[in-house]
Enzyme design. Structure first.
Site, PDB file in Angstrom:
ATOM      1  N   HIS A 272      -1.174   5.496  -2.728  1.00 43.56           N
ATOM      2  CA  HIS A 272      -0.103   5.277  -1.753  1.00 43.56           C
ATOM      3  C   HIS A 272       1.163   5.999  -2.193  1.00 43.56           C
ATOM      4  O   HIS A 272       1.447   6.155  -3.388  1.00 43.56           O
ATOM      5  CB  HIS A 272       0.143   3.788  -1.507  1.00 43.56           C
ATOM      6  CG  HIS A 272       0.662   3.005  -2.677  1.00 43.56           C
ATOM      7  ND1 HIS A 272       1.998   2.971  -3.012  1.00 43.56           N
ATOM      8  CD2 HIS A 272       0.046   2.203  -3.568  1.00 43.56           C
ATOM      9  CE1 HIS A 272       2.176   2.176  -4.062  1.00 43.56           C
ATOM     10  NE2 HIS A 272       1.001   1.708  -4.429  1.00 43.56           N
TER      11      HIS A 272
ATOM     12  N   ASP B 232       4.364   5.226  -1.000  1.00 44.79           N
ATOM     13  CA  ASP B 232       5.592   4.455  -0.857  1.00 44.79           C
ATOM     14  C   ASP B 232       5.907   3.655  -2.110  1.00 44.79           C
ATOM     15  O   ASP B 232       5.064   3.469  -3.001  1.00 44.79           O
ATOM     16  CB  ASP B 232       5.499   3.521   0.356  1.00 44.79           C
ATOM     17  CG  ASP B 232       4.349   2.533   0.250  1.00 44.79           C
ATOM     18  OD1 ASP B 232       3.256   2.943  -0.177  1.00 44.79           O
ATOM     19  OD2 ASP B 232       4.540   1.346   0.610  1.00 44.79           O
TER      20      ASP B 232
ATOM     21  N   GLU C 291       2.006   0.809   1.779  1.00 45.73           N
ATOM     22  CA  GLU C 291       1.114  -0.085   1.037  1.00 45.73           C
ATOM     23  C   GLU C 291       1.862  -1.281   0.474  1.00 45.73           C
ATOM     24  O   GLU C 291       1.281  -2.350   0.291  1.00 45.73           O
ATOM     25  CB  GLU C 291       0.432   0.699  -0.093  1.00 45.73           C
ATOM     26  CG  GLU C 291      -0.693  -0.055  -0.809  1.00 45.73           C
ATOM     27  CD  GLU C 291      -0.213  -0.915  -1.970  1.00 45.73           C
ATOM     28  OE1 GLU C 291      -0.999  -1.757  -2.451  1.00 45.73           O
ATOM     29  OE2 GLU C 291       0.955  -0.761  -2.411  1.00 45.73           O
ATOM     30  N   GLU C 292       3.148  -1.107   0.189  1.00 44.18           N
ATOM     31  CA  GLU C 292       3.916  -2.193  -0.409  1.00 44.18           C
ATOM     32  C   GLU C 292       4.342  -3.250   0.616  1.00 44.18           C
ATOM     33  O   GLU C 292       4.978  -4.232   0.252  1.00 44.18           O
ATOM     34  CB  GLU C 292       5.156  -1.633  -1.117  1.00 44.18           C
ATOM     35  CG  GLU C 292       4.851  -0.681  -2.275  1.00 44.18           C
ATOM     36  CD  GLU C 292       4.231  -1.368  -3.479  1.00 44.18           C
ATOM     37  OE1 GLU C 292       3.995  -2.594  -3.422  1.00 44.18           O
ATOM     38  OE2 GLU C 292       3.956  -0.678  -4.465  1.00 44.18           O
TER      39      GLU C 292
ATOM     40  N   GLU D 251      -4.259   2.798  -8.440  1.00 42.66           N
ATOM     41  CA  GLU D 251      -3.265   1.770  -8.745  1.00 42.66           C
ATOM     42  C   GLU D 251      -3.095   1.673 -10.260  1.00 42.66           C
ATOM     43  O   GLU D 251      -3.990   2.057 -11.021  1.00 42.66           O
ATOM     44  CB  GLU D 251      -3.726   0.413  -8.194  1.00 42.66           C
ATOM     45  CG  GLU D 251      -3.603   0.264  -6.694  1.00 42.66           C
ATOM     46  CD  GLU D 251      -2.194  -0.087  -6.258  1.00 42.66           C
ATOM     47  OE1 GLU D 251      -1.324  -0.257  -7.136  1.00 42.66           O
ATOM     48  OE2 GLU D 251      -1.961  -0.189  -5.051  1.00 42.66           O
TER      49      GLU D 251
END
Length: 366
Positions: A76, A78, A138-139, A167
């Site tokens: 991701h 963001d 994603e956050e 991640e």
């Protein structure tokens, strides 16, 4: 493990500079347009053609050939809001700044792998076909994310035999993930003057009783595919009061429930209501179910071997749950240290970036 065609010092410098470059492009959730444009330019100019998949998403090299395993690397773009840690900087063998661990270091590794020719087609350096997914939001709660709609509209991605989400895991393979539920917990009393508290009912007292009862519940440990997941519920926010001389009639808390991956979203909601509703009203804000570890995936076993460490359970929610819901087996593996994610002093070690690159080179060339 060998790093093809480049010294570990040169590679570490390149990966660190790429991470810093990404950190310095602001990309808080919902504001990923600049980093998407940058990514498309970097990949295109570097000979790794990518396309704008819409809605903050970029896809590169995602084509499965008959008879070839197909691996998706996903990350991701963001970040959470800044905490006076943007822009970034390099210091003492680390790259420090917003998103360094979660997960611009992992995105940097993905970019450098793509530019080095780990992709799809006859000219690929791999026996496996490799696709790259970059996505935003994603956050935020998963219902507001960009990944699930991407997997729905790009059917070729669903042919993947394994997805690896970079991640932060400190370069250890972490399988599965917990479910994640947030709720507002409201406690009611009766407001009154602080000089005569006996004429009021202090909602804080009710909140304290409820929070104490919830936090007294022991963690529930569940073993799935040999990996232990820990189910826990916590109050993460508590607010009450309208003035210094008023006994509050209402107190409001946020409850976060991380539940076992073999528990459904509906079962989790019933469980948390049973714990909380004897003390106050509960309103579910979001509920993202988890994912169990893949049962028997040869690619996963090969990836774990490349890490030279046993697999662990992922004690968090991650997008592997979204891949699982789309029928794609997935695992977490990235260079960031999860203990540093979302911190004001967030950072990633250059050595960890090199280690991550080497793991994927070994795995993809096996």
């Amino acid at each position: 493990m060998a790093l093809t065609g480049v010294s570990s010092i040169d590679l570490g410098d390149r990966l660190a500079e790429r991470t810093l470059e990404l950190i310095d492009i602001a990309s808080q959730s919902g504001a990923e347009r600049d980093i998407v444009g940058h990514l498309l330019e970097v990949l295109g100019e570097g000979g790794a053609p990518a396309h704008d998949a819409g809605d903050t998403c970029v896809v590169a090299g995602a084509k499965k050939r008959a008879g070839h395993p197909f691996v998706l690397l996903a990350g991701h773009l963001d970040t959470v809001p800044a905490q006076e840690n943007w822009p970034g900087r390099r210091i003492d063998g680390h790259v420090q700044g917003l998103g360094a661990s979660d997960m611009k270091g992992g995105v940097a590794v993905m970019i450098e792998l793509a530019l080095a020719g780990f992709g799809s087609g006859e000219d690929s350096r791999c026996e496996q076909d490799v696709g790259y997914l970059f996505f935003g939001r994603e956050e935020l709660p998963s219902a507001d994310g960009a990944l699930t709609p991407l997997l729905a509209r790009e059917s070729g991605l669903r042919e993947a035999d394994l997805a690896v989400v970079l991640e932060p895991t400190a370069n250890v393979a972490q399988a599965g993930c917990l479910g994640n539920l947030d709720a507002t917990w409201t406690f009611h009393g009766r407001a009154g003057h602080s000089a005569r508290p006996w004429l009021a009912e202090n909602a804080i007292d009710r909140a304290v009783a409820g929070v104490r009862a919830l936090h007294a519940v022991a963690p529930v440990r569940t073993t799935i595919e040999g990996l232990e997941f820990v189910q826990v519920a916590s109050v993460t926010m508590l607010r009450a009061g309208v003035a210094r001389n008023v006994i509050p009639g209402t107190a409001v808390a946020n409850v976060n429930f991380r539940y076992a991956p073999d528990t459904s979203a509906a079962e989790a909601e019933r469980a948390i209501r049973g714990l909380c509703e004897p003390y106050g009203e509960l309103e579910i804000l979001s509920n993202s179910h988890g994912a169990c570890p893949p049962e028997d995936n040869a690619l996963l076993h090969a990836l774990v071997v490349a890490t030279e460490a046993p697999a662990q359970a992922k004690q968090a929610w991650t997008p592997v749950a979204e891949f699982a819901a789309a029928g794609i087996e997935a695992i977490n593996l990235g260079p960031g240290d999860p203990a540093l994610a979302h911190r004001a002093d967030e950072r990633v070690a250059a050595a960890a970036l090199v280690r991550s690159y080497g793991i994927f080179e070994s795995f993809l060339c096996a």
